[in-house]
Design an enzyme around this catalytic site. Structure first.
Site, short mmCIF file in Angstrom:
data_model
loop_
_atom_site.label_atom_id
_atom_site.label_comp_id
_atom_site.label_asym_id
_atom_site.label_seq_id
_atom_site.Cartn_x
_atom_site.Cartn_y
_atom_site.Cartn_z
N ASP A 143 -47.40 -30.35 -16.71
CA ASP A 143 -47.25 -29.94 -15.42
C ASP A 143 -46.33 -29.25 -15.65
OD1 ASP A 143 -49.53 -30.82 -13.88
OD2 ASP A 143 -48.62 -32.61 -13.25
C1 GLC Z 1 -46.66 -36.61 -14.74
C2 GLC Z 1 -48.08 -35.76 -14.22
C3 GLC Z 1 -49.35 -36.13 -15.56
C4 GLC Z 1 -48.88 -34.90 -16.38
C5 GLC Z 1 -47.48 -34.99 -16.77
C6 GLC Z 1 -46.93 -34.57 -17.77
O1 GLC Z 1 -47.11 -37.47 -15.59
O2 GLC Z 1 -48.49 -36.96 -13.73
O3 GLC Z 1 -50.15 -35.29 -14.65
O4 GLC Z 1 -49.88 -34.56 -17.79
O5 GLC Z 1 -46.94 -35.55 -15.99
O6 GLC Z 1 -46.88 -33.19 -17.44
C1 GLC Z 2 -42.62 -32.45 -11.98
C2 GLC Z 2 -42.46 -33.57 -13.28
C3 GLC Z 2 -43.91 -33.80 -14.22
C4 GLC Z 2 -45.29 -34.55 -13.09
C5 GLC Z 2 -44.81 -33.48 -11.94
C6 GLC Z 2 -45.69 -33.57 -10.69
O1 GLC Z 2 -43.15 -31.48 -12.88
O2 GLC Z 2 -41.98 -32.81 -14.52
O3 GLC Z 2 -43.71 -35.22 -14.31
O4 GLC Z 2 -46.23 -34.24 -13.50
O5 GLC Z 2 -43.63 -32.91 -11.55
O6 GLC Z 2 -45.44 -32.52 -9.45
#
Ligand code: GLC
Ligand code: GLC
Length: 811
Positions: free
Chosen positions: A485
Site C-alpha cells: 500500500d
Molecule cells: C496492510 C494492509 C494490506 C497491505 C499491507 C502492505 O497489512 O492491510 O492490504 O497489503 O499492509 O502494505
Molecule cells: C498504511 C500502512 C499500511 C496499511 C495502510 C492501510 O499505509 O503502512 O501497512 O496497509 O496504511 O490503509
C-alpha cells in the site's frame, strides 16, 4: 523471557502476570456480536460494526494504556481490589488469565478471596456473559462489597469520541428490578431501534448509572468513590456519561463459593413494538435474553457449545508430530486467528480503532485462503459480497463497508493488484468445496443489480484488467499501489495532510509493478482451468498464452541480474535494483515470482531466493527491502515516509515472509523454508516475549527490521493477512497437504527436523489420514499409497463423502 505458558489440552494460553509487555488480548464472538478482551479485562464489545454499534466505551492511545473494560471491584474490609488487577492495580496474591477459543477467564486472589471472572459470547446470541465466582479460602467470614462496572459508548464510536457538545446531553438509561437490570437507551427515542442492558442474576444492594456519581469527577478508575465507600449511590444518568454498575453485598462463610452471572446484552426491537408505554422501552427481548443465561448451568452449557463448535471447526485440519510448537500453531492458534481476522477484517484490534478502515478487497480475499476450510459457506457469502463491489471494467473499490456492503468512495479504487486477488479467493473456495456452481452466480457490479453477470465474468474482467493496463515494458501498471500500500508511484505528495492512499497527483501510464506480473502468472493456471471447466476453451488458451508472454517480460525487463526488480517508477526508473542507492532489493517479487514458477527452470528463482537469504534475512525474519530508505522520496510515496526498519520501509512484514517460505518449497529447499517459518511463528518466539512484546499465540503484522532501533519488536497483532498466508505456508506447503481441483495434494517439504507426522484433513465430506515418514529429502517426489495401493504422483483423488482414506507418504 515468558509471561505465561500454553495449555494445549484446554486450548488456552495462560498468562501468569498482569504485567505483560503489552496488553495481550483475545476475541469473543464469531457471528454478529464481538468483543475484545485483554488480560486485564480491558476492551469493549459491539454488534456487527465496531464503529456504528459500539456498546462499551474504550479510549485508544490512553494513559495508562488499556483503560476501559469490564471491571469488578471488591471491597474487602475497606481495601479495594480487582481480580483483573486493573484498574486499581492493588497487589494480588495470585493472578492468572486464560485466553481460550472464544472465552477468557481471569482469576485474581487476595487475602483469602479468590475471584474468577469468566467472559464469553455464547454462540447464537448477542451478549457478553460475565460469570463471577467468589470463593472464601480463608478461615474467617468475609463480608464483601462487590461492584460491577462498564461504561456505555453512545453507539457511534467516532461521534462518541468527538462530538461532546451534543452527546453530553443525550445519554438516557432505565432501571429495573431495583437496579439488577440497567438499560442503556440513548437515541432510542429517535432513530435507533436497539438498546443495551447489563443484568445480574441476583438481588442488588444498589446500582449506579452515572459515571461521575460512581467515580467522582476528579478520580481515576483506580480510585472510584463508590467502591471505596462500599456503597452504591443509586445514581440515574441524564446526559453526561452513562455507565452500568451493580452493587452486591456478598457474605461468604469459610470455604463458601458464590457465583453471579452478569449479562451484557444487545437487542433490536421492531419499530412498531419499541415502547411498552410512553417513554418506557419494550423490555421483552431483553428479558428473553436474560432468561437464557441467568443460571450457572446455562453458562456451562454455553461453554460446552462453544468448545464443541471449535472442536468441529479445528478438526478439518490437524497434525500430530513431535514438535509441540508446530502442533499448537497448526491445530489451535493459527486457524483461530484466521477466524478472527476473517470476522474483523482490519477493523477492531488494539492497533485498529474500529472506526477507520472498512473491509479491504485485497485483504478479505486473502483472509479467505486461511479461512475457507473452516466454514466454506461463509467464505462463499463473502466472495459474493466482495465481487458485488467490483467495477464493470474489472477494477475494484479498495474497501467496502460491512454494514452496507457498498464500496467506500473515500478511498476509491486504482490499486491494480486488487482484481487478481478475487481469482485467488474464488479458486481457493472451489478447491476446498468443488462448488463450481458459484461461477454461475449472478453478481452485480458496484452493487447495481441491473449490471449483474456471472461470477465467472467477474473473474474474466479481473484477469483482463491487467491486460488492459500494461505499461511501457509490457508489465502491469501499478496504479495507486499494489500489495504494498505504501509504494505509491503516482502520488507525489508534498503536503503533510494528504493521504498517500488517495492522492494521485500525476496521471501516469508508466509506473509498472513486477509484483503484479508475478501474481498474474501465478493465478493464470487457475483462471485458465476454471475457464476450461466453464467451456471457454479459447479464454483458457488466451490466458495461458498471456501468462507465458508475461513470464518472458519478467525475465527480460523484470530481472535485475541477481534478483527480480520491484517496479518501474513514474519516470521509468528502476525500483529495487542494484542500480539504486537504497532499497536495492524487495521481498515481494522474489516470493511471488518464484511461487508463480518464474525462473525455476532457468535458475533465476534460486538466485533470487539466495539474494533474499543474503540481503534480507535477519534473526527475526525477512525484511521487506534493503537497504532501507533513509530519506523521503516524493516519487515513491509512503514507503519512504517510515523511519528505517519499520513497517513497509524494511520492517519484517510477517505477511510476505510466507511467500518466500512457499517459494523455497517450490525449489525444494524445505530446511530453509522451515527455518524461515520458525523465525516468525509466534509459538517459537514465546521465550523472547520481552523483545517481541506481543501475544505469543498470534502473528503480528510487523516486526521491526534490522535497521530499526528496536529490532525484533512486533506491532499490530491479530488482524493481518499474515494469519492466512502463514496457514497456507505451513499447512499447504511445508506439511504439504492442500486441496486441489481434482484431489488432495500431498507433497510435504519441510526439511529433516520434523520426522514422522500425521495430518488429518477433512475435505468435501471425506476424511484423509495422512501418515508421513519424512526423511528430509526435501524436493524429492513423495511416494504415496492410498488405502494400501501405491499411486503415481502426489494427487490423492477425492473420495466419496463419508469415507475415511488412509494415505501413507514417504518423502
Ligand atoms: C496492510 C494492509 C494490506 C497491505 C499491507 C502492505 O497489512 O492491510 O492490504 O497489503 O499492509 O502494505
Ligand atoms: C498504511 C500502512 C499500511 C496499511 C495502510 C492501510 O499505509 O503502512 O501497512 O496497509 O496504511 O490503509
Amino acid at each position: 523471557m515468558r509471561f505465561g505458558y500454553f495449555d494445549d489440552t484446554h486450548r488456552e494460553y495462560v498468562i501468569t502476570t498482569p504485567k505483560t509487555p503489552y496488553p495481550w488480548i483475545n476475541y469473543l464472538g464469531s457471528e454478529n456480536f464481538f468483543a475484545l478482551v485483554s488480560h486485564r479485562a480491558g476492551g469493549y464489545c459491539f454488534y456487527r460494526d465496531a464503529r456504528l454499534r459500539r456498546l462499551m466505551r474504550y479510549r485508544y492511545n490512553n494513559v495508562p494504556t488499556d483503560v476501559g473494560g469490564r471491571y469488578f471491584y471488591i471491597n474487602d474490609g475497606g481495601e479495594v481490589w480487582n481480580p483483573s488487577f486493573a484498574p486499581t492495580n492493588t497487589a494480588l496474591d495470585a493472578f492468572e488469565c486464560r485466553h481460550g477459543l472464544g472465552y477468557t477467564r481471569i482469576t485474581g486472589e487476595r487475602k483469602g478471596v479468590r475471584a474468577s471472572l469468566l467472559m464469553l459470547v455464547p454462540t447464537g446470541h448477542t451478549a457478553e456473559i460475565h460469570q463471577l465466582t467468589l470463593k472464601n479460602e480463608s478461615s474467617d467470614v468475609k463480608n464483601l462489597k462487590v461492584f460491577s462496572l462498564i461504561e456505555w459508548c453512545l453507539w457511534n464510536a467516532y461521534d462518541d469520541m468527538t462530538n461532546y457538545q451534543r452527546n453530553f446531553s443525550t445519554g438516557e438509561v432505565e432501571i429495573e428490578k431495583n437496579g439488577a437490570t440497567l438499560y442503556h437507551k440513548t437515541e432510542y427515542r429517535e432513530r435507533r431501534d436497539h438498546y443495551a442492558f447489563y443484568n445480574v442474576n441476583a438481588d442488588v444492594a444498589g446500582y449506579d448509572t452515572d459515571r461521575e456519581s460512581f467515580l467522582g469527577l476528579y478520580n481515576e478508575w483506580g480510585e472510584p468513590q463508590v467502591p471505596v465507600k462500599g456503597q452504591s449511590s443509586n445514581s440515574v444518568a441524564s446526559g453526561w456519561q452513562p455507565i452500568a454498575s451493580h452493587g452486591l453485598d456478598v457474605k461468604l462463610a469459610p470455604g463458601e463459593t458464590k457465583t453471579f452471572v452478569f449479562t451484557l446484552g444487545y437487542v433490536e426491537v421492531p419499530r412498531d413494538q419499541k415502547w411498552e408505554k410512553p417513554g418506557i422501552i419494550n423490555k421483552k427481548p431483553a428479558h428473553d435474553l436474560i432468561a437464557k443465561f441467568s443460571k450457572p448451568e446455562q453458562v456451562d452449557a454455553a461453554m460446552k457449545a462453544l468448545a464443541d463448535h471449535w472442536s468441529k471447526l479445528l478438526s478439518n485440519y490437524s497434525i500430530e508430530s513431535g514438535d509441540e510448537k508446530l502442533n499448537r500453531t497448526v491445530n489451535i492458534w493459527n486457524p483461530y486467528q484466521c477466524m478472527v481476522t476473517f470476522n474483523m477484517s482490519r477493523s477492531a484490534s488494539y492497533f485498529e480503532t474500529g472506526i477507520g478502515r472498512g473491509m479491504g478487497f485485497r485483504d478479505s480475499n486473502q483472509d479467505l485462503l486461511g479461512f475457507v476450510h473452516l466454514v466454506p459457506e461463509r467464505a462463499r457469502e463473502r466472495i459474493i459480497d466482495i465481487a458485488s463491489t467490483q467495477f464493470p471494467d474489472g477494477s475494484a473499490y479498495h474497501q467496502y463497508q460491512p454494514l452496507t456492503k457498498r464500496g467506500n468512495n473515500d478511498v476509491g479504487s486504482g490499486f491494480n493488484d486488487d482484481p487478481l486477488w478475487l481469482i485467488f479467493g474464488v479458486a481457493a473456495y472451489i478447491r476446498e468445496t468443488g462448488d463450481y456452481a458459484i461461477l454461475d452466480e449472478q453478481v452485480p457490479y458496484d452493487n447495481d443489480p441491473k449490471t449483474a453477470t456471472s461470477l465467472f465474468e467477474h473473474l474474466k474482467r479481473s484477469f483482463n484488467h491487467v491486460l488492459n493496463n500494461l505499461g511501457p515494458h509490457g508489465l502491469p501498471l501499478i496504479g495507486r499501489a499494489d500489495w504494498n500500500d505504501c509504494l505509491n508511484l503516482n502520488c507525489f505528495s508534498e503536503t503533510p495532510d494528504e493521504s498517500f492512499q488517495t492522492t494521485g497527483n500525476r496521471v501516469g501510464r508508466t509506473a509498472e509493478s513486477v509484483f503484479i506480473a508475478g501474481m498474474f502468472v501465478g493465478v493464470a493456471p487457475d483462471y485458465a482451468y476454471l475457464a476450461e471447466k466453464k467451456g471457454f476453451a479459447d479464454e483458457a488458451k488466451k490466458a495461458r498464452a498471456e501468462s507465458a508472454k508475461m513470464t518472458d517480460v519478467v525475465l527480460k525487463d523484470g530481472w535485475d541480474g541477481e534478483w527480480f526488480l520491484r517496479a518501474y517508477d513514474f519516470f521509468g526508473k528502476k525500483v529495487g535494483s542494484k542500480e539504486n542507492k537504497e532499497a536495492q532489493i524487495f521481498i515481494e517479487p522474489q516470493g511471488f515470482c518464484v511461487m508463480a514458477g518464474i525462473g525455476v527452470e532457468g535458475g533465476q528463482a534460486k538466485k533470487a531466493l539466495d539474494a533474499v537469504k543474503e540481503r534480507l534475512d535477519t534473526k527475526y525474519g525477512i525484511v521487506l527491502n534493503n537497504p532501507p530508505y533513509t530519506e523521503y522520496h516524493v516519487e515513491l510515496g509512503e514507503i519512504s515516509s517510515y523511519p528505517p526498519g519499520y513497517k513497509e520501509n524494511a520492517g519484517i512484514f510477517c505477511h510476505n515472509n510466507p511467500w518466500v517460505i512457499i517459494a523455497e518449497t517450490v525449489i525444494g529447499r524445505g530446511d530453509r523454508a522451515f527455518e524461515y517459518w520458525k523465525k516468525i511463528a509466534p509459538a517459537y518466539l514465546e521465550e523472547q516475549s520481552e523483545v517481541h512484546r506481543l501475544e505469543p499465540y498470534v502473528y503480528a503484522q510487523m516486526i521491526a527490521g534490522k535497521d530499526a532501533v528496536r529490532h525484533g519488536e512486533a506491532k499490530n497483532s491479530w488482524l493481518t493477512g499474515t494469519a492466512a498466508w502463514n496457514f497456507v505456508a505451513i499447512a499447504h506447503y511445508l506439511l504439504g497437504v492442500r486441496p486441489d481441483f481434482d484431489g488432495l495434494r500431498v507433497h510435504p517439504c519441510l526439511g529433516s527436523e520434523v520426522g514422522k507426522f500425521t495430518v488429518t484433513r477433512k475435505c468435501r465430506g471425506a476424511e484423509y489420514r495422512i501418515h508421513v515418514k519424512n526423511s528430509g529429502q526435501s524436493g524429492s517426489a513423495p511416494k504415496l499409497t492410498v488405502d494400501g495401493k501405491p499411486i503415481a504422483g502426489d494427487l490423492v483423488p477425492y473420495a466419496k463423502a463419508g469415507s475415511t482414506v488412509i494415505v501413507e507418504c514417504e518423502v
